[in-house]
Write an enzyme that holds these catalytic residues in place. Structure first.
Site, PDB file in Angstrom:
ATOM      1  CG  HIS A  58       0.867  14.321  49.566  1.00  0.00           C
ATOM      2  ND1 HIS A  58       0.480  13.095  50.062  1.00  0.00           N
ATOM      3  CD2 HIS A  58       1.480  14.075  48.395  1.00  0.00           C
ATOM      4  CE1 HIS A  58       0.853  12.160  49.211  1.00  0.00           C
ATOM      5  NE2 HIS A  58       1.454  12.730  48.190  1.00  0.00           N
TER       6      HIS A  58
HETATM    7  C1  T46 Z   1       2.248  10.053  46.544  1.00  0.00           C
HETATM    8  C2  T46 Z   1       1.095   9.136  46.403  1.00  0.00           C
HETATM    9  C3  T46 Z   1       0.787   8.783  44.975  1.00  0.00           C
HETATM   10  C4  T46 Z   1       7.260   4.983  53.029  1.00  0.00           C
HETATM   11  O1  T46 Z   1       7.749   4.518  54.099  1.00  0.00           O
HETATM   12  N1  T46 Z   1       7.978   4.906  51.877  1.00  0.00           N
HETATM   13  C5  T46 Z   1       7.487   5.369  50.690  1.00  0.00           C
HETATM   14  O2  T46 Z   1       8.177   5.294  49.665  1.00  0.00           O
HETATM   15  C6  T46 Z   1       6.168   5.945  50.689  1.00  0.00           C
HETATM   16  C7  T46 Z   1       5.567   6.476  49.390  1.00  0.00           C
HETATM   17  C8  T46 Z   1       5.463   5.996  51.856  1.00  0.00           C
HETATM   18  N2  T46 Z   1       5.995   5.515  53.012  1.00  0.00           N
HETATM   19  C9  T46 Z   1       5.199   5.526  54.242  1.00  0.00           C
HETATM   20  C10 T46 Z   1       4.755   6.875  54.750  1.00  0.00           C
HETATM   21  C11 T46 Z   1       3.449   6.581  55.445  1.00  0.00           C
HETATM   22  O3  T46 Z   1       3.685   6.153  56.758  1.00  0.00           O
HETATM   23  O4  T46 Z   1       3.981   4.803  53.952  1.00  0.00           O
HETATM   24  C12 T46 Z   1       2.893   5.378  54.648  1.00  0.00           C
HETATM   25  C13 T46 Z   1       1.775   5.768  53.687  1.00  0.00           C
HETATM   26  O5  T46 Z   1       2.195   6.903  52.915  1.00  0.00           O
HETATM   27  P1  T46 Z   1       1.188   8.080  52.529  1.00  0.00           P
HETATM   28  O6  T46 Z   1       0.185   8.254  53.591  1.00  0.00           O
HETATM   29  O7  T46 Z   1       2.011   9.251  52.115  1.00  0.00           O
HETATM   30  O8  T46 Z   1       0.458   7.402  51.250  1.00  0.00           O
HETATM   31  P2  T46 Z   1      -0.416   8.138  50.139  1.00  0.00           P
HETATM   32  O9  T46 Z   1      -1.073   7.057  49.358  1.00  0.00           O
HETATM   33  O10 T46 Z   1      -1.269   9.186  50.723  1.00  0.00           O
HETATM   34  O11 T46 Z   1       0.674   8.863  49.197  1.00  0.00           O
HETATM   35  C14 T46 Z   1       1.611   8.072  48.502  1.00  0.00           C
HETATM   36  C15 T46 Z   1       2.990   8.738  48.534  1.00  0.00           C
HETATM   37  O12 T46 Z   1       3.389   8.958  49.887  1.00  0.00           O
HETATM   38  C16 T46 Z   1       2.996  10.047  47.825  1.00  0.00           C
HETATM   39  O13 T46 Z   1       4.328  10.466  47.619  1.00  0.00           O
HETATM   40  O14 T46 Z   1       2.501  10.884  45.688  1.00  0.00           O
HETATM   41  O15 T46 Z   1       1.187   7.928  47.152  1.00  0.00           O
END
Ligand code: T46
Length: 142
Positions: A58
């Site tokens: 993303h």
């Molecule tokens: C990024 C990379 C490096 C939250 O509730 N609060 C938060 O601050 C974050 C970051 C995520 N979430 C929730 C949203 C999803 O339900 O945690 C879950 C996992 O997030 P995501 O699938 O977006 O995780 P990654 O590892 O793909 O991405 C994350 C960050 O979302 C993103 O901003 O840059 O780590």
């Protein structure tokens, strides 16, 4: 670490204080080593199937982040819409700036990998670009 070629990124170096045998301390301050005011931190660990998992995939519309690999290693792939670059993160003293409009993907995690992220704003799902074709259009029009 390799030189960063993509736009809206760069290497962020922490200050290091090593004292044998007491240990090492790494520090970074907002608007000094870290180029924004930090409103949120999060960390990622326990990636049980490290080599098979993909995270990220993303970009962000507005926020900036700095990502560190505190322990272990993983591959960070960056794409600004023109240039792509892939680097292994393993040195905890050097983070990578993830500015806005930069597609990022994380893969090839070691099982002991611990990732720390500092973010310039609160979590807001509307602020994510999760569709790659839409990301390319978004980058082109701005
Ligand atoms: C990024 C990379 C490096 C939250 O509730 N609060 C938060 O601050 C974050 C970051 C995520 N979430 C929730 C949203 C999803 O339900 O945690 C879950 C996992 O997030 P995501 O699938 O977006 O995780 P990654 O590892 O793909 O991405 C994350 C960050 O979302 C993103 O901003 O840059 O780590």
């Amino acid at each position: 670490m390799t030189r960063i070629k993509v736009k809206n990124s760069g290497i962020i170096k922490l200050k290091v204080r090593r004292k044998f045998p007491k240990g090492s301390l790494f520090s970074g301050e907002a608007l000094r080593e870290i180029p924004f005011k930090i409103k949120r931190i999060y960390f990622i660990r326990d990636i049980a199937e490290g080599r098979r998992i993909i995270r990220g995939n993303h970009a962000h519309k507005r926020i900036s982040q700095v990502i560190f690999c505190l322990h272990g290693n993983f591959r960070l792939t960056l794409d600004d819409g023109d240039t792509k670059q892939s680097i292994m993160l393993k040195n905890p003293t050097e983070g990578v700036l993830l500015g806005p409009k930069l597609w990022m993907r994380m893969s090839d995690f070691s099982l002991d990998c611990v990732i720390l992220v500092l973010a310039s704003d609160y979590y807001e799902e509307d602020e994510y670009l999760r569709d790659y074709k839409y990301f390319l259009k978004f980058v082109a029009k701005k």
